[in-house]
Design a protein around this motif. Structure first.
Motif, PDB file in Angstrom:
ATOM      1  N   VAL A  87      53.158  50.763  30.828  1.00  0.00           N
ATOM      2  CA  VAL A  87      52.034  51.443  31.869  1.00  0.00           C
ATOM      3  C   VAL A  87      52.778  51.797  33.256  1.00  0.00           C
ATOM      4  CG1 VAL A  87      49.815  50.899  32.623  1.00  0.00           C
ATOM      5  CG2 VAL A  87      50.180  49.847  30.662  1.00  0.00           C
ATOM      6  N   ALA A  88      52.906  52.853  33.300  1.00  0.00           N
ATOM      7  CA  ALA A  88      53.236  53.277  34.661  1.00  0.00           C
ATOM      8  C   ALA A  88      52.137  53.439  35.540  1.00  0.00           C
ATOM      9  CB  ALA A  88      54.164  54.734  34.547  1.00  0.00           C
ATOM     10  N   PHE A  89      52.161  53.030  36.758  1.00  0.00           N
ATOM     11  CA  PHE A  89      51.377  53.014  37.823  1.00  0.00           C
ATOM     12  C   PHE A  89      51.690  53.659  39.084  1.00  0.00           C
ATOM     13  CE2 PHE A  89      48.902  50.903  41.475  1.00  0.00           C
ATOM     14  CZ  PHE A  89      47.851  51.344  41.202  1.00  0.00           C
ATOM     15  N   LEU A  90      51.132  54.903  39.233  1.00  0.00           N
ATOM     16  CA  LEU A  90      51.952  55.441  40.567  1.00  0.00           C
ATOM     17  C   LEU A  90      50.858  55.663  41.668  1.00  0.00           C
ATOM     18  CD1 LEU A  90      53.351  56.496  38.131  1.00  0.00           C
ATOM     19  CD2 LEU A  90      53.973  58.628  39.383  1.00  0.00           C
ATOM     20  N   PHE A  91      50.951  54.974  42.776  1.00  0.00           N
ATOM     21  CA  PHE A  91      50.064  54.822  43.815  1.00  0.00           C
ATOM     22  C   PHE A  91      50.763  55.831  45.156  1.00  0.00           C
ATOM     23  CE2 PHE A  91      48.807  52.656  47.935  1.00  0.00           C
ATOM     24  CZ  PHE A  91      47.362  52.920  47.763  1.00  0.00           C
ATOM     25  N   PHE A  92      49.798  56.755  45.545  1.00  0.00           N
ATOM     26  CA  PHE A  92      50.209  57.706  46.557  1.00  0.00           C
ATOM     27  C   PHE A  92      49.429  57.242  47.729  1.00  0.00           C
ATOM     28  CE2 PHE A  92      51.840  59.618  42.992  1.00  0.00           C
ATOM     29  CZ  PHE A  92      53.139  60.474  43.426  1.00  0.00           C
ATOM     30  N   LEU A  96      55.438  53.004  44.069  1.00  0.00           N
ATOM     31  CA  LEU A  96      54.547  53.086  45.232  1.00  0.00           C
ATOM     32  C   LEU A  96      55.105  54.282  46.195  1.00  0.00           C
ATOM     33  CD1 LEU A  96      54.157  49.418  46.045  1.00  0.00           C
ATOM     34  CD2 LEU A  96      52.700  50.929  44.498  1.00  0.00           C
ATOM     35  N   TYR A  97      54.374  55.336  46.739  1.00  0.00           N
ATOM     36  CA  TYR A  97      54.736  56.151  47.478  1.00  0.00           C
ATOM     37  C   TYR A  97      54.132  56.359  48.742  1.00  0.00           C
ATOM     38  CZ  TYR A  97      56.753  57.857  43.169  1.00  0.00           C
ATOM     39  OH  TYR A  97      57.267  57.837  41.579  1.00  0.00           O
ATOM     40  N   SER A  98      54.774  56.324  49.793  1.00  0.00           N
ATOM     41  CA  SER A  98      54.348  56.461  51.021  1.00  0.00           C
ATOM     42  C   SER A  98      54.499  57.824  51.777  1.00  0.00           C
ATOM     43  CB  SER A  98      54.911  55.414  52.253  1.00  0.00           C
ATOM     44  OG  SER A  98      54.710  53.976  51.618  1.00  0.00           O
ATOM     45  N   VAL A  99      53.462  58.538  51.851  1.00  0.00           N
ATOM     46  CA  VAL A  99      53.505  59.959  52.570  1.00  0.00           C
ATOM     47  C   VAL A  99      53.349  60.163  53.769  1.00  0.00           C
ATOM     48  CG1 VAL A  99      52.470  62.461  51.887  1.00  0.00           C
ATOM     49  CG2 VAL A  99      52.518  60.408  50.133  1.00  0.00           C
ATOM     50  N   GLY A 100      54.489  60.811  54.403  1.00  0.00           N
ATOM     51  CA  GLY A 100      54.430  61.209  55.924  1.00  0.00           C
ATOM     52  C   GLY A 100      55.220  59.763  56.651  1.00  0.00           C
ATOM     53  N   THR A 133      55.246  48.847  55.630  1.00  0.00           N
ATOM     54  CA  THR A 133      55.459  47.792  55.423  1.00  0.00           C
ATOM     55  C   THR A 133      54.831  46.910  54.292  1.00  0.00           C
ATOM     56  OG1 THR A 133      55.986  47.259  57.779  1.00  0.00           O
ATOM     57  CG2 THR A 133      55.508  45.152  56.408  1.00  0.00           C
ATOM     58  N   VAL A 134      53.548  47.326  54.043  1.00  0.00           N
ATOM     59  CA  VAL A 134      53.037  46.900  53.098  1.00  0.00           C
ATOM     60  C   VAL A 134      53.216  47.392  51.817  1.00  0.00           C
ATOM     61  CG1 VAL A 134      50.989  48.379  53.547  1.00  0.00           C
ATOM     62  CG2 VAL A 134      50.555  46.245  52.328  1.00  0.00           C
ATOM     63  N   SER A 138      56.000  46.561  46.679  1.00  0.00           N
ATOM     64  CA  SER A 138      56.793  46.787  45.547  1.00  0.00           C
ATOM     65  C   SER A 138      57.649  45.669  45.263  1.00  0.00           C
ATOM     66  CB  SER A 138      57.661  47.957  46.222  1.00  0.00           C
ATOM     67  OG  SER A 138      58.549  48.334  45.228  1.00  0.00           O
ATOM     68  N   CYS A 139      58.329  44.817  46.214  1.00  0.00           N
ATOM     69  CA  CYS A 139      58.844  43.748  46.130  1.00  0.00           C
ATOM     70  C   CYS A 139      58.393  42.678  45.177  1.00  0.00           C
ATOM     71  CB  CYS A 139      59.635  43.229  47.186  1.00  0.00           C
ATOM     72  SG  CYS A 139      60.826  44.304  48.117  1.00  0.00           S
ATOM     73  N   ALA A 140      57.113  42.435  45.601  1.00  0.00           N
ATOM     74  CA  ALA A 140      56.272  41.428  44.917  1.00  0.00           C
ATOM     75  C   ALA A 140      55.855  41.717  43.588  1.00  0.00           C
ATOM     76  CB  ALA A 140      54.801  41.233  45.673  1.00  0.00           C
ATOM     77  N   VAL A 141      56.123  42.799  42.955  1.00  0.00           N
ATOM     78  CA  VAL A 141      55.407  43.292  41.750  1.00  0.00           C
ATOM     79  C   VAL A 141      56.489  43.821  40.964  1.00  0.00           C
ATOM     80  CG1 VAL A 141      52.958  43.400  42.284  1.00  0.00           C
ATOM     81  CG2 VAL A 141      54.407  45.567  42.497  1.00  0.00           C
ATOM     82  N   ASP A 142      57.759  43.655  41.420  1.00  0.00           N
ATOM     83  CA  ASP A 142      58.949  44.316  40.713  1.00  0.00           C
ATOM     84  C   ASP A 142      59.009  45.522  40.653  1.00  0.00           C
ATOM     85  OD1 ASP A 142      61.511  44.113  39.649  1.00  0.00           O
ATOM     86  OD2 ASP A 142      60.720  43.629  37.664  1.00  0.00           O
ATOM     87  N   GLY A 143      58.461  46.498  41.539  1.00  0.00           N
ATOM     88  CA  GLY A 143      58.063  47.871  41.552  1.00  0.00           C
ATOM     89  C   GLY A 143      59.172  48.572  42.023  1.00  0.00           C
ATOM     90  N   TYR A 144      58.747  49.912  42.393  1.00  0.00           N
ATOM     91  CA  TYR A 144      59.668  50.841  43.161  1.00  0.00           C
ATOM     92  C   TYR A 144      58.944  51.526  44.342  1.00  0.00           C
ATOM     93  CZ  TYR A 144      61.796  49.922  38.494  1.00  0.00           C
ATOM     94  OH  TYR A 144      62.168  49.529  37.234  1.00  0.00           O
ATOM     95  N   TRP A 145      59.688  51.721  45.273  1.00  0.00           N
ATOM     96  CA  TRP A 145      59.018  52.376  46.726  1.00  0.00           C
ATOM     97  C   TRP A 145      59.850  53.668  47.128  1.00  0.00           C
ATOM     98  CZ3 TRP A 145      61.032  52.925  51.414  1.00  0.00           C
ATOM     99  CH2 TRP A 145      60.028  53.470  52.263  1.00  0.00           C
TER     100      TRP A 145
END
Length: 229
Positions: free
Chosen positions: A95-100, A139-143, A148-149, A154-161
């Motif tokens: 399951v890929a979960f993409l958050f923008f 996880l994607y931070s736009v702009g 920080t959060v 990303s680190c807490a859930v073994d994800g990608y930022w």
């Protein structure tokens, strides 16, 4: 970037897109009738999603807690439906979960970064404890927002930022997600894999024919690197 990601999905995938501000809602699914679930990414549904995504008007405050609660409830609903009908394509379902997000959350009042991180971490655990499922958060931070959060999450859930800047083309924003899920195709088991198109009419000759393609990987590096098709 979201529309570009939807456009590249294959018909063997399923997808749902959630818009959130003060309140979350499922794109392409008007109303509030339950349960919300993802749908097969066929061409008609993908085009509907792309049209709706391009028409989204983003404004107002941002409630990440409500958005994550909605998203993971949708994921659980979808997986429970798969379980009920026995439609498992693989022993392990990814399951890929993409958050923008283009800004910080400001709802609900008083919520902290750690509470949001703990919420997402617990939701990932809930899904993975349902069976042979693995959640891959991107996880994607736009702009120029404070990242920080999202980085800590990303680190807490073994994800990608990834930070998304105006210099990045939409197709390159989610390249990490696409490359990650293309890695298995570069293993020895798929060395001789080819893909045949549906029959179609050639533009130059008018004859009916097919196109065959093969994926090219650099297998001298680990993991194998996709080079083209």
């Amino acid at each position: 970037a979201v529309a570009s990601t939807v456009a590249t999905m294959s018909k063997n995938m399923s997808v749902a897109v959630i818009k959130f501000g003060e309140y979350p809602s499922m794109v392409g699914r008007p109303g509030s009738s339950q349960p919300f679930m993802w749908r097969r990414a066929d061409e008609n549904y993908k085009q509907q999603l792309i049209n709706d995504i391009n028409a989204i008007d983003v404004r107002g405050r941002s409630n990440w807690v409500a958005a994550f609660e909605f998203a993971f409830k949708l994921i659980r609903n979808s997986l429970l439906h798969i379980d009920s009908v026995g439609k498992h394509a693989c022993k392990l379902e990814n399951v890929a979960f993409l958050f923008f997000s283009d800004g910080d959350y400001n709802l609900p009042n008083g919520v902290t970064d750690q509470e949001i991180i703990d919420l997402v971490s617990s939701k990932v655990d809930q899904v993975e404890n349902m069976g042979d499922y693995h959640v891959h958060p991107f996880l994607y931070s736009v702009g120029d927002q404070d990242t920080t959060v999202t980085k800590d999450m990303s680190c807490a859930v073994d994800g990608y930022w990834t930070r998304v800047t105006s210099a990045m083309t939409p197709g390159n924003v989610t390249s990490g997600y696409e490359q990650y899920f293309s890695i298995p195709m570069g293993t020895e088991a798929f060395r001789n894999f080819t893909d045949w198109s549906q029959p179609y009419t050639f533009a130059t000759s008018g004859a009916l024919g097919y196109t065959v393609s093969s994926l090219v990987y650099n297998r001298d590096v680990a993991p194998p690197q996709f080079m083209g098709a």
